[in-house]
Each structure stands twice: as structure tokens, then as C-alpha cells.
Design a protein around this motif. Structure first.
Motif, PDB file in Angstrom:
ATOM      1  N   ASP A  86       4.636  41.800  21.306  1.00  0.00           N
ATOM      2  CA  ASP A  86       3.452  42.409  21.899  1.00  0.00           C
ATOM      3  C   ASP A  86       2.501  42.980  20.851  1.00  0.00           C
ATOM      4  O   ASP A  86       1.285  42.786  20.933  1.00  0.00           O
ATOM      5  N   ARG A  87       3.038  43.681  19.859  1.00  0.00           N
ATOM      6  CA  ARG A  87       2.196  44.417  18.914  1.00  0.00           C
ATOM      7  C   ARG A  87       1.935  43.673  17.610  1.00  0.00           C
ATOM      8  O   ARG A  87       0.906  43.899  16.964  1.00  0.00           O
ATOM      9  N   TYR A  88       2.877  42.823  17.194  1.00  0.00           N
ATOM     10  CA  TYR A  88       2.740  42.123  15.910  1.00  0.00           C
ATOM     11  C   TYR A  88       3.093  40.644  16.100  1.00  0.00           C
ATOM     12  O   TYR A  88       4.066  40.152  15.519  1.00  0.00           O
ATOM     13  N   PRO A  89       2.318  39.921  16.899  1.00  0.00           N
ATOM     14  CA  PRO A  89       2.684  38.524  17.176  1.00  0.00           C
ATOM     15  C   PRO A  89       2.755  37.648  15.939  1.00  0.00           C
ATOM     16  O   PRO A  89       3.482  36.654  15.933  1.00  0.00           O
ATOM     17  N   ALA A  90       2.019  37.994  14.887  1.00  0.00           N
ATOM     18  CA  ALA A  90       2.104  37.190  13.660  1.00  0.00           C
ATOM     19  C   ALA A  90       3.524  37.173  13.112  1.00  0.00           C
ATOM     20  O   ALA A  90       3.969  36.154  12.553  1.00  0.00           O
ATOM     21  N   VAL A  91       4.258  38.275  13.246  1.00  0.00           N
ATOM     22  CA  VAL A  91       5.637  38.341  12.748  1.00  0.00           C
ATOM     23  C   VAL A  91       6.522  37.383  13.527  1.00  0.00           C
ATOM     24  O   VAL A  91       7.296  36.604  12.956  1.00  0.00           O
ATOM     25  N   SER A  92       6.417  37.428  14.843  1.00  0.00           N
ATOM     26  CA  SER A  92       7.226  36.545  15.672  1.00  0.00           C
ATOM     27  C   SER A  92       6.923  35.080  15.381  1.00  0.00           C
ATOM     28  O   SER A  92       7.829  34.254  15.225  1.00  0.00           O
ATOM     29  N   ARG A  93       5.645  34.740  15.271  1.00  0.00           N
ATOM     30  CA  ARG A  93       5.267  33.347  15.033  1.00  0.00           C
ATOM     31  C   ARG A  93       5.693  32.868  13.654  1.00  0.00           C
ATOM     32  O   ARG A  93       6.071  31.707  13.475  1.00  0.00           O
ATOM     33  N   ALA A  94       5.632  33.753  12.666  1.00  0.00           N
ATOM     34  CA  ALA A  94       6.089  33.376  11.328  1.00  0.00           C
ATOM     35  C   ALA A  94       7.582  33.068  11.329  1.00  0.00           C
ATOM     36  O   ALA A  94       8.034  32.073  10.753  1.00  0.00           O
ATOM     37  N   LEU A  95       8.349  33.915  11.982  1.00  0.00           N
ATOM     38  CA  LEU A  95       9.797  33.705  12.017  1.00  0.00           C
ATOM     39  C   LEU A  95      10.163  32.432  12.762  1.00  0.00           C
ATOM     40  O   LEU A  95      11.037  31.674  12.338  1.00  0.00           O
ATOM     41  N   LEU A  96       9.498  32.185  13.880  1.00  0.00           N
ATOM     42  CA  LEU A  96       9.821  31.001  14.675  1.00  0.00           C
ATOM     43  C   LEU A  96       9.430  29.707  13.977  1.00  0.00           C
ATOM     44  O   LEU A  96       9.978  28.644  14.280  1.00  0.00           O
ATOM     45  N   SER A  97       8.506  29.787  13.029  1.00  0.00           N
ATOM     46  CA  SER A  97       8.109  28.586  12.287  1.00  0.00           C
ATOM     47  C   SER A  97       8.937  28.395  11.024  1.00  0.00           C
ATOM     48  O   SER A  97       8.788  27.385  10.326  1.00  0.00           O
ATOM     49  N   GLY A  98       9.816  29.343  10.738  1.00  0.00           N
ATOM     50  CA  GLY A  98      10.436  29.377   9.426  1.00  0.00           C
ATOM     51  C   GLY A  98      11.738  28.639   9.261  1.00  0.00           C
ATOM     52  O   GLY A  98      12.093  28.240   8.164  1.00  0.00           O
ATOM     53  N   ALA A  99      12.491  28.438  10.336  1.00  0.00           N
ATOM     54  CA  ALA A  99      13.806  27.820  10.181  1.00  0.00           C
ATOM     55  C   ALA A  99      14.323  27.408  11.542  1.00  0.00           C
ATOM     56  O   ALA A  99      13.751  27.751  12.579  1.00  0.00           O
ATOM     57  N   SER A 100      15.440  26.699  11.543  1.00  0.00           N
ATOM     58  CA  SER A 100      16.067  26.296  12.796  1.00  0.00           C
ATOM     59  C   SER A 100      16.678  27.515  13.487  1.00  0.00           C
ATOM     60  O   SER A 100      16.882  28.570  12.881  1.00  0.00           O
ATOM     61  N   GLY A 101      16.989  27.362  14.767  1.00  0.00           N
ATOM     62  CA  GLY A 101      17.601  28.456  15.514  1.00  0.00           C
ATOM     63  C   GLY A 101      18.913  28.912  14.908  1.00  0.00           C
ATOM     64  O   GLY A 101      19.219  30.106  14.883  1.00  0.00           O
ATOM     65  N   GLN A 102      19.710  27.976  14.407  1.00  0.00           N
ATOM     66  CA  GLN A 102      20.989  28.342  13.799  1.00  0.00           C
ATOM     67  C   GLN A 102      20.791  29.236  12.589  1.00  0.00           C
ATOM     68  O   GLN A 102      21.519  30.225  12.399  1.00  0.00           O
ATOM     69  N   LEU A 103      19.811  28.884  11.747  1.00  0.00           N
ATOM     70  CA  LEU A 103      19.547  29.700  10.564  1.00  0.00           C
ATOM     71  C   LEU A 103      18.972  31.054  10.948  1.00  0.00           C
ATOM     72  O   LEU A 103      19.319  32.084  10.367  1.00  0.00           O
ATOM     73  N   ARG A 104      18.068  31.088  11.926  1.00  0.00           N
ATOM     74  CA  ARG A 104      17.491  32.366  12.351  1.00  0.00           C
ATOM     75  C   ARG A 104      18.555  33.297  12.929  1.00  0.00           C
ATOM     76  O   ARG A 104      18.443  34.519  12.822  1.00  0.00           O
ATOM     77  N   ASN A 105      19.582  32.725  13.523  1.00  0.00           N
ATOM     78  CA  ASN A 105      20.663  33.552  14.074  1.00  0.00           C
ATOM     79  C   ASN A 105      21.490  34.217  12.987  1.00  0.00           C
ATOM     80  O   ASN A 105      22.167  35.224  13.238  1.00  0.00           O
ATOM     81  N   ALA A 106      21.459  33.663  11.787  1.00  0.00           N
ATOM     82  CA  ALA A 106      22.244  34.214  10.670  1.00  0.00           C
ATOM     83  C   ALA A 106      21.388  35.018   9.706  1.00  0.00           C
ATOM     84  O   ALA A 106      21.825  36.050   9.185  1.00  0.00           O
ATOM     85  N   ALA A 107      20.172  34.563   9.437  1.00  0.00           N
ATOM     86  CA  ALA A 107      19.325  35.174   8.397  1.00  0.00           C
ATOM     87  C   ALA A 107      18.890  36.579   8.799  1.00  0.00           C
ATOM     88  O   ALA A 107      18.662  36.873   9.975  1.00  0.00           O
ATOM     89  N   THR A 108      18.736  37.440   7.805  1.00  0.00           N
ATOM     90  CA  THR A 108      18.371  38.836   8.029  1.00  0.00           C
ATOM     91  C   THR A 108      16.959  39.130   7.534  1.00  0.00           C
ATOM     92  O   THR A 108      16.395  38.374   6.739  1.00  0.00           O
ATOM     93  N   THR A 109      16.428  40.251   7.995  1.00  0.00           N
ATOM     94  CA  THR A 109      15.086  40.660   7.587  1.00  0.00           C
ATOM     95  C   THR A 109      15.006  40.878   6.078  1.00  0.00           C
ATOM     96  O   THR A 109      14.099  40.376   5.404  1.00  0.00           O
ATOM     97  N   GLY A 110      15.956  41.642   5.538  1.00  0.00           N
ATOM     98  CA  GLY A 110      15.956  41.900   4.101  1.00  0.00           C
ATOM     99  C   GLY A 110      16.171  40.643   3.287  1.00  0.00           C
ATOM    100  O   GLY A 110      15.495  40.406   2.279  1.00  0.00           O
ATOM    101  N   GLY A 111      17.102  39.804   3.726  1.00  0.00           N
ATOM    102  CA  GLY A 111      17.382  38.581   3.007  1.00  0.00           C
ATOM    103  C   GLY A 111      16.216  37.621   3.015  1.00  0.00           C
ATOM    104  O   GLY A 111      15.982  36.901   2.036  1.00  0.00           O
TER     105      GLY A 111
END
Length: 331
Positions: A86-111
């Protein structure tokens, strides 16, 4: 594989102490980058400090409307969080474009912020790379460099930073929270990653032993129109040739009163386009305004033999993205 010690930390203090006790240690989050590099022999830590058990896995709303994101929040969870969407859609869209679902389930914000370049010369031990072995040379300069940097590079390194999330966070004026032997400190995301200069082996301004504990998204950019777009060689998950994160706020007359613009795929770090932002303040903005502003930003570009296309691509992508946020006709 080289033998290494393994420590599973329970607190931030325990993690930093374990890191200090093992010279050459690395922190382990999701492992989606570090483990791959260890398999290749690029990373050879003497110890791995597992931080996935630390209490840093929450997204919390601040009293001012900003968000505090723990370093071990998974990319999938952050992308799907309703306050982020709702407040920072650019963050959500960047993450969803960045890797497969399997990788997103494992990868962390800091990493995600700490992932290393995907330059093939960096990952290949048979090739020279000043980032991997300082003083060995840069194989990409006279080799295959179509995907490499056009801004801020040096004679020693022309690699680009791979993170999509970092580009969005830079445009949104987010901060990185760090904790180390000297205590806690905060660094703006836009200043967290380094240009290569004479020390391309140093990716960030992080100090020895410091641990990324979280990211703070400010109230000032909460709720503003924002988005993230990337151009890549294939529609499935690939690293950006060029990407743009934009944040825009218009006054009642339709003039720009705040703009945040950052590029990915162009430099050794997310490139915050300060000159372009300054040129856009107070404008309509039309596609022509954006094109002129970005052209002024990219005047400093120094493309190599095979990557000059990135300059034109960045100009057109930025005009399209900012124009879309402003509701202006697209070029």
C-alpha cells in the motif's frame, strides 16, 4: 570445499561476537548468494555465523507511518506485506521482479542488499578479477561486458550491483540499520554501496564485523506514487540490463514537489539520480522534461565497446516510468 566452523547465533550480540572470534567469518541468512559462491570457491570463509534465528523477522509500523523491516524478513513476505504494497509499491514490485518464488521464500532483506555481483569474471576462478583477487586485473574490460557498468566504474572494475530491492530502497530514501563492535549506526541505502575506485573488493561501507539488522522505510515517502521497472534479456527471472525505481509527488498544479529516481544495472551500486531529480523539481513533468533531466544525469556515462545501448535504454525507461506515475502521455 574448504572446511569451516558453523555458529548459530541467538542474539545480535552473540552473532557479532562470534564473527569477531573467527577472522574471515561470514554471516549467513538465506544463503541464496553466499552458498553458491562457496560452492564455486569464490567465497572461502573460515566460519559461517547463522543469523536466521535472530529476532529480526518482523515488519513493524512506526508511530510516524514509516516501516521498520527486520534483516531476516524473507523477500516473499516483504513483497506480500499489505503495508508495503500500500505505502511502498516500488519495494514489492522490485522484489517480485527479482527472483523465482523459491528463491524469494529463502532470501532475506539483509542478504539481498549484501549480494555480490553476478559478473561472470568474478564467479570464474580461472579469469582475472580485481574484485575477487585485488591486483589480478579485470577480464571484463576487454572481454564480454555487454551487461556491465556505464556509470561510476574504474579501470579496476566495471561490475554492476545485482539487487532490485536496493534500487527501490534508494529511491525511497530508506536507511540500513547496522550493529557491530562499536555499537549501532544508520546509513542511507543510497550511500551504503560503494563505487569501485581503487578498492573494488569492497562492496559496501559496512565495517568489519557489522551485521545488517534491518531497513527503515521513512514516513516522508509513505503513500507517494512509486514503482519499479526493469529491462532484462528474458521475461522470466534475470538480472537487470537497466532498471528504474521512481517516487513522485505532485502539487495541486501538477508540478513536481518531490521525486526520487534510482537506476539499477548501470553502476557498481544503485545509482541515485540526484541531478535528474533536481532538474525535474517544479516541472510538469512531460516526457520531454524527463528525457532532458535524465540526459543531464547520464552525461557522465562512460560506456565501453558493447554497452552504450544502456544509456539510451535508461533514458527511455525513465521517461516511461515517471510519465506513467505523473499520468502524462507516454513518449
Amino acid at each position: 570445499m574448504k572446511p569451516f566452523a558453523y555458529v548459530r547465533a541467538r542474539t545480535v550480540g552473540e552473532a557479532t561476537a562470534a564473527h569477531a572470534a573467527h577472522p574471515g567469518a561470514r554471516y549467513l541468512g538465506g544463503g541464496t548468494n553466499l552458498v553458491d559462491l562457496m560452492k564455486l570457491g569464490v567465497e572461502t570463509p573460515d566460519a559461517v555465523v547463522d543469523v536466521t534465528g535472530l529476532p529480526l523477522d518482523e515488519v513493524r509500523e512506526g508511530p510516524d507511518g514509516g516501516l521498520s523491516v527486520g534483516a531476516t524478513v524473507r523477500n516473499s513476505d516483504l513483497a506480500a506485506h499489505p503495508l508495503v504494497r500500500d505505502r511502498y509499491p516500488a519495494v514489492s514490485r522490485a522484489l517480485l521482479s527479482g527472483a523465482s518464488g523459491q528463491l524469494r521464500n529463502a532470501a532475506t532483506t539483509g542478504g539481498n542488499l549484501l549480494q555480490r555481483t553476478r559478473c561472470p569474471y568474478f564467479q570464474d576462478l580461472t579469469k582475472p578479477c580485481n574484485k575477487r583477487v585485488p591486483g589480478s586485473g579485470c577480464g571484463a574490460r576487454d572481454g564480454v561486458h555487454r551487461d556491465h557498468a556505464v556509470l561510476g566504474h574504474s579501470d579496476l572494475c566495471i561490475a554492476t550491483h545485482p539487487s532490485d530491492l536496493a534500487v527501490a530502497l534508494a529511491a525511497l530514501d530508506a536507511d540500513v540499520e547496522l550493529h557491530g563492535p562499536d555499537g549501532a549506526r544508520t546509513v542511507p541505502v543510497a550511500a551504503f554501496h560503494r563505487l569501485p575506485g581503487d578498492h573494488p573488493e569492497l562492496d559496501t561501507v559496512i565495517r568489519p564485523g557489522e551485521l545488517v539488522t534491518g531497513v527503515t522505510l521513512p514516513a516522508a515517502t509513505a503513500g507517494l506514487a512509486s514503482t519499479y521497472r526493469k529491462v532484462r534479456d528474458r521475461a522470466s527471472y534475470a538480472f537487470a540490463l537497466v532498471s528504474v525505481a521512481a517516487v513522485l509527488d505532485l502539487d495541486a498544479r501538477g508540478a513536481v514537489r518531490h521525486v526520487g529516481l534510482a537506476f539499477g544495472g548501470l553502476a557498481h551500486r544503485p545509482w541515485r539520480a540526484r541531478r535528474a531529480e533536481e532538474a525535474l523539481l517544479g516541472t510538469a513533468p512531460t516526457a520531454a522534461d524527463v528525457t532532458r533531466a535524465v540526459a543531464a544525469e547520464l552525461a557522465a556515462a562512460e560506456p565501453l565497446r558493447d554497452n552504450a545501448y544502456k544509456v539510451t535504454l535508461a533514458q527511455r525507461l525513465a521517461a516511461d516510468v515517471v510519465g506513467g506515475l505523473a499520468g502524462a502521455p507516454r513518449p
